[in-house]
Enzyme design. Structure first.
Site, PDB file in Angstrom:
ATOM      1  CB  VAL A  66      -0.970  -0.002   1.206  1.00 25.36           C
ATOM      2  CG1 VAL A  66      -1.649   1.340   1.379  1.00 25.36           C
ATOM      3  CG2 VAL A  66      -2.012  -1.105   1.032  1.00 25.36           C
ATOM      4  CD  GLU A  67       2.826   3.795   3.808  1.00 24.86           C
ATOM      5  OE1 GLU A  67       3.159   4.759   3.100  1.00 24.86           O
ATOM      6  OE2 GLU A  67       2.164   3.937   4.845  1.00 24.86           O
ATOM      7  CB  SER A  68       6.459   1.951  -1.703  1.00 27.39           C
ATOM      8  OG  SER A  68       6.757   0.593  -1.404  1.00 27.39           O
ATOM      9  CE1 TYR A 174      -0.862   3.335   4.550  1.00 29.28           C
ATOM     10  CE2 TYR A 174      -1.731   2.987   6.755  1.00 29.28           C
ATOM     11  CZ  TYR A 174      -0.688   2.924   5.861  1.00 29.28           C
ATOM     12  OH  TYR A 174       0.532   2.444   6.268  1.00 29.28           O
TER      13      TYR A 174
END
Length: 190
Positions: A66-68, A174
């Site tokens: 999810v982050e990168s 998120y």
């Protein structure tokens, strides 16, 4: 201009793409296709750091995805860096807390360094929020101060069932994405 190919309307093209993706998924087997969508990148490093910190490696995979999207060169508009999108100040703080040398910006792009510090930071948040995964993840995204405030004024109770009460739409999204990805990782690799 008769030599230019005619373009299909976007809607029709999108439907054809979806159709062929579904055909391919059925042909190759759903699990194979889903593993393509949910790969295990940096699995050894993630497993080592997750085990060292008592975390589920599949949760860490979901956070990195999810982050990168597993891009070690990722950099956000706010200055977060690397696979786990660490702010340099946060990386310095967690390294100092662990008794490690402070990383420079270039080191944060190295997967092993970023994952080590990111997983340690997530573990620190879990400890602060009484091992509550939803609140730790919300703090990872929105900051511990915001989450503490939401809990104190009872805007959000910290439960996954009440994510809609989180005041920041980005943080709600998120957490939804991480929980969905975490579920897929468990289905595909456990």
């Amino acid at each position: 201009m008769d030599f230019l190919p005619t373009m299909q309307p976007k809607g029709r093209l999108l439907r054809w793409i979806i159709f062929w993706v579904l055909v391919a998924a059925g042909f190759f087997g759903g699990k194979w296709f889903m593993r393509f969508l949910y790969p295990l990148h940096y699995a050894d490093t993630i497993k080592i750091e997750a085990d060292r910190n008592g975390l589920d490696p599949m949760l860490v995979q979901a956070v990195v995805r999810v982050e990168s999207r597993f891009n070690p060169s990722a950099k956000s508009s706010k200055g977060a860096i690397g696979l786990m999108q660490l702010m340099p100040e946060t990386a310095d703080w967690i390294a100092e807390k662990k008794g490690e040398p402070l990383p420079n910006t270039e080191e944060l792009f190295k997967p092993a360094v970023n994952i080590r510090l990111g997983v340690s930071y997530l573990k620190d948040l879990l400890q602060e929020f009484d091992d509550s995964i939803p609140t730790a993840l919300a703090a990872y995204n929105a900051g511990r101060g915001n989450v503490r405030r939401w809990l104190d004024v009872k805007v959000w109770d910290g439960k996954p069932e009440t994510l809609n009460n989180i005041p920041f739409p980005e943080t709600r999204s998120y957490l939804e994405r991480i929980y969905a990805d975490w579920d897929w990782y468990h289905k595909l690799y456990r």
